[in-house]
Write a protein that holds these residues in place. Structure first.
Motif, mmCIF file in Angstrom:
data_model
loop_
_atom_site.group_PDB
_atom_site.id
_atom_site.type_symbol
_atom_site.label_atom_id
_atom_site.label_comp_id
_atom_site.label_asym_id
_atom_site.label_seq_id
_atom_site.Cartn_x
_atom_site.Cartn_y
_atom_site.Cartn_z
ATOM 1 N N LYS A 48 31.014 -13.687 -35.851
ATOM 2 C CA LYS A 48 30.065 -14.066 -34.807
ATOM 3 C C LYS A 48 29.562 -15.483 -35.005
ATOM 4 C CE LYS A 48 28.644 -9.383 -33.592
ATOM 5 N NZ LYS A 48 27.539 -8.441 -33.341
ATOM 6 N N GLU A 53 27.352 -18.023 -32.740
ATOM 7 C CA GLU A 53 26.049 -17.397 -32.946
ATOM 8 C C GLU A 53 25.435 -17.900 -34.250
ATOM 9 O OE1 GLU A 53 25.790 -13.164 -32.020
ATOM 10 O OE2 GLU A 53 27.794 -13.273 -31.123
ATOM 11 N N ASN A 83 20.770 -14.915 -33.224
ATOM 12 C CA ASN A 83 20.017 -15.419 -32.060
ATOM 13 C C ASN A 83 20.365 -14.670 -30.777
ATOM 14 O OD1 ASN A 83 22.613 -16.581 -32.101
ATOM 15 N ND2 ASN A 83 21.940 -18.377 -30.965
ATOM 16 N N SER A 84 21.532 -14.055 -30.725
ATOM 17 C CA SER A 84 21.940 -13.282 -29.546
ATOM 18 C C SER A 84 21.201 -11.958 -29.429
ATOM 19 C CB SER A 84 23.443 -13.017 -29.609
ATOM 20 O OG SER A 84 23.781 -12.328 -30.803
ATOM 21 N N ARG A 97 24.313 -3.308 -22.444
ATOM 22 C CA ARG A 97 24.470 -4.102 -23.665
ATOM 23 C C ARG A 97 24.563 -3.230 -24.909
ATOM 24 N NH1 ARG A 97 20.504 -9.141 -24.356
ATOM 25 N NH2 ARG A 97 21.912 -9.376 -26.135
#
Length: 260
Positions: A48, A53, A83-84, A97
């Motif tokens: 990621k 990210e 941060n996502s 999600r």
């Protein structure tokens, strides 16, 4: 990383992408070790980060004696915050999600200086904390039906999903972490209550445990990082239309809504 653990990382990454849960890793390979599980977690975190990210903190799981007894362990686990994963206070979360979200209320520590083990104490944590805030953690599992053992949840980034910070930034010296009360509401009705002492007796002890555990992997808690210190009560299932709100004594309120 062995080919088998790499394959497990692939399976978890695909489950997150497709939102289709997988069989427990501990059923596929009952001999999987805790160190292998953390290697799987780190593999997917590295992927990621390589995709843009950013690691902005850590989360601590399994801080209650009840959860430790359920999984047959005697210490917490940890995962990474990216941060996502950030949701604004009073914001909305699309159920598309997540696979099977649940909500927990926690105290978040925001650090003003680094913390590195192996001998970090709760007092060191308080000295290193800039402020605390109320938080909701939306935990999730890429394992079907939450059928997890310790290695499953560790490999799956400690069953992390999203998180929300709210309330008022408050100096940790101004509150009693152990006695701080919390009430978690679902759709306007009280769902459960808790206090700081539910997290290993004191949330600062949880953060100290984390700093010392990370020393084993040559990882330091960094200035500015957000540390979710562990649930103060049981996780509550969430579906579209649900509104969660947690009230914390002295530090305020945090809320989020689930939508289609």
């Amino acid at each position: 990383m062995t080919a088998k653990t790499y394959n497990f990382a692939e399976k978890l990454a695909e489950a997150e992408s497709t939102r289709i849960g997988i069989e427990p890793l501990t059923e596929i390979n009952p001999q999987i070790t805790i160190n292998e599980a953390y290697s799987i977690q780190l593999e997917n975190i590295h992927r990621k980060v390589n995709n843009g990210e950013k690691v902005i903190g850590k989360k601590i799981g399994l801080t209650s004696k009840a959860m430790q007894e359920l999984l047959g362990v005697d210490e917490p686990d940890y995962g990474h915050l990216l941060n996502s994963m950030v949701i604004e206070n009073n914001g909305e979360i699309s159920c598309t999600r997540r696979l099977q979200p649940k909500v927990e209320a926690e105290i978040a520590f925001i650090l003003k200086k680094d913390l590195k083990g192996p001998n970090v104490t709760a007092e060191d944590v308080i000295a290193a904390t800039d402020y605390i805030m109320p938080a909701l953690e939306i935990v999730d599992s890429r394992i079907k039906n939450w059928q997890i053992q310790l290695a499953d949840t560790i490999a799956d980034n400690a069953s992390s999903g999203l998180y929300v910070l709210g309330g008022t930034p408050t100096k940790v010296e101004e509150v009693d972490l152990e006695l701080m009360g919390m009430a978690l509401y679902k759709n306007g009705e009280i769902a459960n209550t808790g206090a700081g002492a539910a997290a290993l007796g004191n949330p600062a002890i949880c953060v100290a445990w984390l700093a010392n555990k990370l020393f084993e992997y040559d990882i330091t808690l960094k200035e500015g990082e957000v540390i979710l210190s562990g649930a103060l009560s049981a996780a509550i299932e969430a579906i579209s239309g649900d509104v969660f709100l947690a009230k914390f004594a002295q530090i305020g309120v945090v809320s989020v809504r689930f939508v289609d």
